[in-house]
Design a protein around this motif. Sequence first.
Motif, PDB file in Angstrom:
ATOM      1  N   VAL A  89     -19.078 -32.372  70.179  1.00 49.19           N
ATOM      2  CA  VAL A  89     -18.722 -32.998  71.502  1.00 49.19           C
ATOM      3  C   VAL A  89     -18.849 -34.502  71.215  1.00 49.19           C
ATOM      4  CG1 VAL A  89     -18.647 -31.047  72.982  1.00 49.19           C
ATOM      5  CG2 VAL A  89     -20.354 -32.394  72.911  1.00 49.19           C
ATOM      6  N   ARG A  90     -18.132 -34.997  72.042  1.00 51.66           N
ATOM      7  CA  ARG A  90     -18.131 -36.495  71.922  1.00 51.66           C
ATOM      8  C   ARG A  90     -19.595 -37.328  72.129  1.00 51.66           C
ATOM      9  NH1 ARG A  90     -13.984 -40.073  75.504  1.00 51.66           N
ATOM     10  NH2 ARG A  90     -14.002 -41.867  73.914  1.00 51.66           N
ATOM     11  N   GLU A  91     -20.371 -36.972  73.122  1.00 50.75           N
ATOM     12  CA  GLU A  91     -21.643 -37.629  73.103  1.00 50.75           C
ATOM     13  C   GLU A  91     -22.714 -37.000  72.422  1.00 50.75           C
ATOM     14  OE1 GLU A  91     -21.701 -40.632  74.598  1.00 50.75           O
ATOM     15  OE2 GLU A  91     -19.451 -40.457  74.997  1.00 50.75           O
ATOM     16  N   SER A  92     -22.532 -36.112  71.319  1.00 48.44           N
ATOM     17  CA  SER A  92     -23.413 -35.511  70.706  1.00 48.44           C
ATOM     18  C   SER A  92     -23.334 -35.411  69.229  1.00 48.44           C
ATOM     19  CB  SER A  92     -23.542 -33.807  71.335  1.00 48.44           C
ATOM     20  OG  SER A  92     -25.046 -33.258  71.093  1.00 48.44           O
ATOM     21  N   GLY A  93     -23.947 -34.405  68.531  1.00 50.57           N
ATOM     22  CA  GLY A  93     -23.895 -34.424  67.248  1.00 50.57           C
ATOM     23  C   GLY A  93     -22.850 -34.494  66.531  1.00 50.57           C
ATOM     24  N   CYS A  94     -22.446 -34.974  65.318  1.00 49.98           N
ATOM     25  CA  CYS A  94     -21.193 -34.948  64.637  1.00 49.98           C
ATOM     26  C   CYS A  94     -21.463 -34.061  63.189  1.00 49.98           C
ATOM     27  CB  CYS A  94     -20.845 -36.314  64.042  1.00 49.98           C
ATOM     28  SG  CYS A  94     -21.762 -37.144  63.081  1.00 49.98           S
ATOM     29  N   PRO A  95     -20.428 -34.000  62.344  1.00 53.04           N
ATOM     30  CA  PRO A  95     -20.444 -33.040  61.251  1.00 53.04           C
ATOM     31  C   PRO A  95     -21.570 -33.873  60.201  1.00 53.04           C
ATOM     32  CG  PRO A  95     -18.209 -33.187  61.660  1.00 53.04           C
ATOM     33  CD  PRO A  95     -18.953 -34.127  62.572  1.00 53.04           C
ATOM     34  N   ASN A  96     -21.834 -35.186  60.113  1.00 56.51           N
ATOM     35  CA  ASN A  96     -22.893 -36.008  59.333  1.00 56.51           C
ATOM     36  C   ASN A  96     -23.986 -35.628  60.059  1.00 56.51           C
ATOM     37  OD1 ASN A  96     -20.965 -36.508  57.250  1.00 56.51           O
ATOM     38  ND2 ASN A  96     -20.115 -38.297  58.305  1.00 56.51           N
ATOM     39  N   CYS A  97     -24.256 -35.629  61.271  1.00 52.42           N
ATOM     40  CA  CYS A  97     -25.519 -35.457  61.579  1.00 52.42           C
ATOM     41  C   CYS A  97     -26.067 -33.904  61.294  1.00 52.42           C
ATOM     42  CB  CYS A  97     -25.266 -35.268  63.252  1.00 52.42           C
ATOM     43  SG  CYS A  97     -24.977 -36.834  64.321  1.00 52.42           S
ATOM     44  N   LEU A  98     -25.100 -32.927  61.276  1.00 56.39           N
ATOM     45  CA  LEU A  98     -25.468 -31.713  60.719  1.00 56.39           C
ATOM     46  C   LEU A  98     -26.038 -31.777  59.292  1.00 56.39           C
ATOM     47  CD1 LEU A  98     -25.745 -28.563  60.979  1.00 56.39           C
ATOM     48  CD2 LEU A  98     -23.454 -28.439  60.446  1.00 56.39           C
ATOM     49  N   LEU A  99     -25.489 -32.581  58.352  1.00 58.00           N
ATOM     50  CA  LEU A  99     -25.943 -32.735  57.214  1.00 58.00           C
ATOM     51  C   LEU A  99     -27.223 -33.226  57.118  1.00 58.00           C
ATOM     52  CD1 LEU A  99     -22.589 -33.668  55.080  1.00 58.00           C
ATOM     53  CD2 LEU A  99     -23.552 -31.345  55.496  1.00 58.00           C
ATOM     54  N   HIS A 100     -27.538 -34.347  57.968  1.00 61.46           N
ATOM     55  CA  HIS A 100     -28.875 -34.833  57.819  1.00 61.46           C
ATOM     56  C   HIS A 100     -29.571 -34.111  58.591  1.00 61.46           C
ATOM     57  CE1 HIS A 100     -27.682 -39.288  56.943  1.00 61.46           C
ATOM     58  NE2 HIS A 100     -27.024 -38.997  57.795  1.00 61.46           N
ATOM     59  N   ALA A 101     -29.285 -33.054  59.602  1.00 57.85           N
ATOM     60  CA  ALA A 101     -30.385 -32.211  59.978  1.00 57.85           C
ATOM     61  C   ALA A 101     -30.633 -31.066  58.906  1.00 57.85           C
ATOM     62  CB  ALA A 101     -29.961 -31.566  61.060  1.00 57.85           C
ATOM     63  N   TRP A 102     -29.824 -30.589  58.209  1.00 57.35           N
ATOM     64  CA  TRP A 102     -30.159 -29.575  57.035  1.00 57.35           C
ATOM     65  C   TRP A 102     -30.931 -30.406  56.186  1.00 57.35           C
ATOM     66  CZ3 TRP A 102     -24.485 -27.762  56.323  1.00 57.35           C
ATOM     67  CH2 TRP A 102     -24.277 -26.603  57.356  1.00 57.35           C
ATOM     68  N   HIS A 103     -30.522 -31.553  55.673  1.00 53.32           N
ATOM     69  CA  HIS A 103     -31.587 -32.038  54.584  1.00 53.32           C
ATOM     70  C   HIS A 103     -32.869 -32.619  54.952  1.00 53.32           C
ATOM     71  CE1 HIS A 103     -32.293 -34.971  51.348  1.00 53.32           C
ATOM     72  NE2 HIS A 103     -32.499 -35.887  51.995  1.00 53.32           N
ATOM     73  N   LYS A 104     -33.165 -32.814  56.285  1.00 49.08           N
ATOM     74  CA  LYS A 104     -34.521 -33.255  56.738  1.00 49.08           C
ATOM     75  C   LYS A 104     -35.276 -31.778  57.303  1.00 49.08           C
ATOM     76  CE  LYS A 104     -34.135 -37.510  56.890  1.00 49.08           C
ATOM     77  NZ  LYS A 104     -35.231 -38.780  56.736  1.00 49.08           N
ATOM     78  N   HIS A 105     -34.359 -30.500  57.138  1.00 48.01           N
ATOM     79  CA  HIS A 105     -35.026 -29.271  57.616  1.00 48.01           C
ATOM     80  C   HIS A 105     -35.182 -29.347  58.955  1.00 48.01           C
ATOM     81  CE1 HIS A 105     -35.385 -28.481  53.261  1.00 48.01           C
ATOM     82  NE2 HIS A 105     -35.938 -29.647  52.939  1.00 48.01           N
ATOM     83  N   GLU A 106     -34.674 -29.910  59.577  1.00 47.18           N
ATOM     84  CA  GLU A 106     -34.785 -29.943  61.309  1.00 47.18           C
ATOM     85  C   GLU A 106     -33.751 -28.518  61.865  1.00 47.18           C
ATOM     86  OE1 GLU A 106     -34.969 -34.715  61.421  1.00 47.18           O
ATOM     87  OE2 GLU A 106     -33.261 -33.659  61.913  1.00 47.18           O
ATOM     88  N   ILE A 107     -32.701 -28.264  60.853  1.00 47.35           N
ATOM     89  CA  ILE A 107     -32.012 -27.159  60.988  1.00 47.35           C
ATOM     90  C   ILE A 107     -31.984 -26.446  59.936  1.00 47.35           C
ATOM     91  CG2 ILE A 107     -29.677 -26.188  61.843  1.00 47.35           C
ATOM     92  CD1 ILE A 107     -29.304 -28.590  63.699  1.00 47.35           C
ATOM     93  N   GLU A 108     -31.990 -24.914  60.000  1.00 46.18           N
ATOM     94  CA  GLU A 108     -32.168 -24.514  58.682  1.00 46.18           C
ATOM     95  C   GLU A 108     -30.801 -23.928  58.180  1.00 46.18           C
ATOM     96  OE1 GLU A 108     -33.530 -19.816  57.258  1.00 46.18           O
ATOM     97  OE2 GLU A 108     -34.541 -20.716  58.757  1.00 46.18           O
ATOM     98  N   PRO A 109     -30.230 -24.229  57.059  1.00 45.93           N
ATOM     99  CA  PRO A 109     -28.986 -23.830  56.631  1.00 45.93           C
ATOM    100  C   PRO A 109     -28.701 -22.492  56.582  1.00 45.93           C
ATOM    101  CG  PRO A 109     -29.888 -25.018  54.776  1.00 45.93           C
ATOM    102  CD  PRO A 109     -31.118 -25.036  56.084  1.00 45.93           C
ATOM    103  N   PRO A 110     -27.588 -22.158  56.642  1.00 48.08           N
ATOM    104  CA  PRO A 110     -27.175 -20.684  56.322  1.00 48.08           C
ATOM    105  C   PRO A 110     -27.538 -20.289  54.901  1.00 48.08           C
ATOM    106  CG  PRO A 110     -25.302 -21.886  56.295  1.00 48.08           C
ATOM    107  CD  PRO A 110     -26.234 -22.803  56.912  1.00 48.08           C
TER     108      PRO A 110
END
Length: 195
Positions: A89-110
Amino acid sequence: MQAFLARQYPATEVRSHSHFIGIAAQALSDPGDDDILNSLIRDADLVIDGSASHGVTTLLDDRCRSAAVPLISLSATPTLEGGTVVRHVRESGCPNCLLHAWHKHEIEPPPGQDAGDEALTQPAGCSERTFTGADYDLQELSLQAVRLAIDTLSGKADDGSVVQTLSFVDDERARCPPRWRVDPLPKHPDCRGGH
């Protein structure tokens, strides 16, 4: 697809648009990607992307953010050990935010996200490598995308971006019943995206 949807859901108005994203226009008068996408998204309440292509998802996310239209993307991992259904959604995380979160282990990838090219095959006559999978596994992702779409359109879902991660394997990578994990996806501080 238009005829099938019209037969199955007779109270629904179905409009098809014959356009391939990324294909050059045949003539200068033909509409390009920007014209088509902006027109379709402007009239939409929600966009669902099943392309499993980061480039296409990023393009759609940019257009959807500009129009304040939520985007739901879904994809399976190459090994079909899991997948994701993500609402942006507009005021929240984008597809690149997800890649950063996976890379930094903040969100576990599938599970299977890190599989290399050995998990892919290249069918004869096809220019791209792909994965092989069963319809019944991919349906789990499709059904969850529909649930998230209904919750989003009905206002029952939280307002922010969210990542719903599916796993078909346990910690030892043995097959197990589907398990879902849900993580919020805020804007990532390392992301330089256009949000």
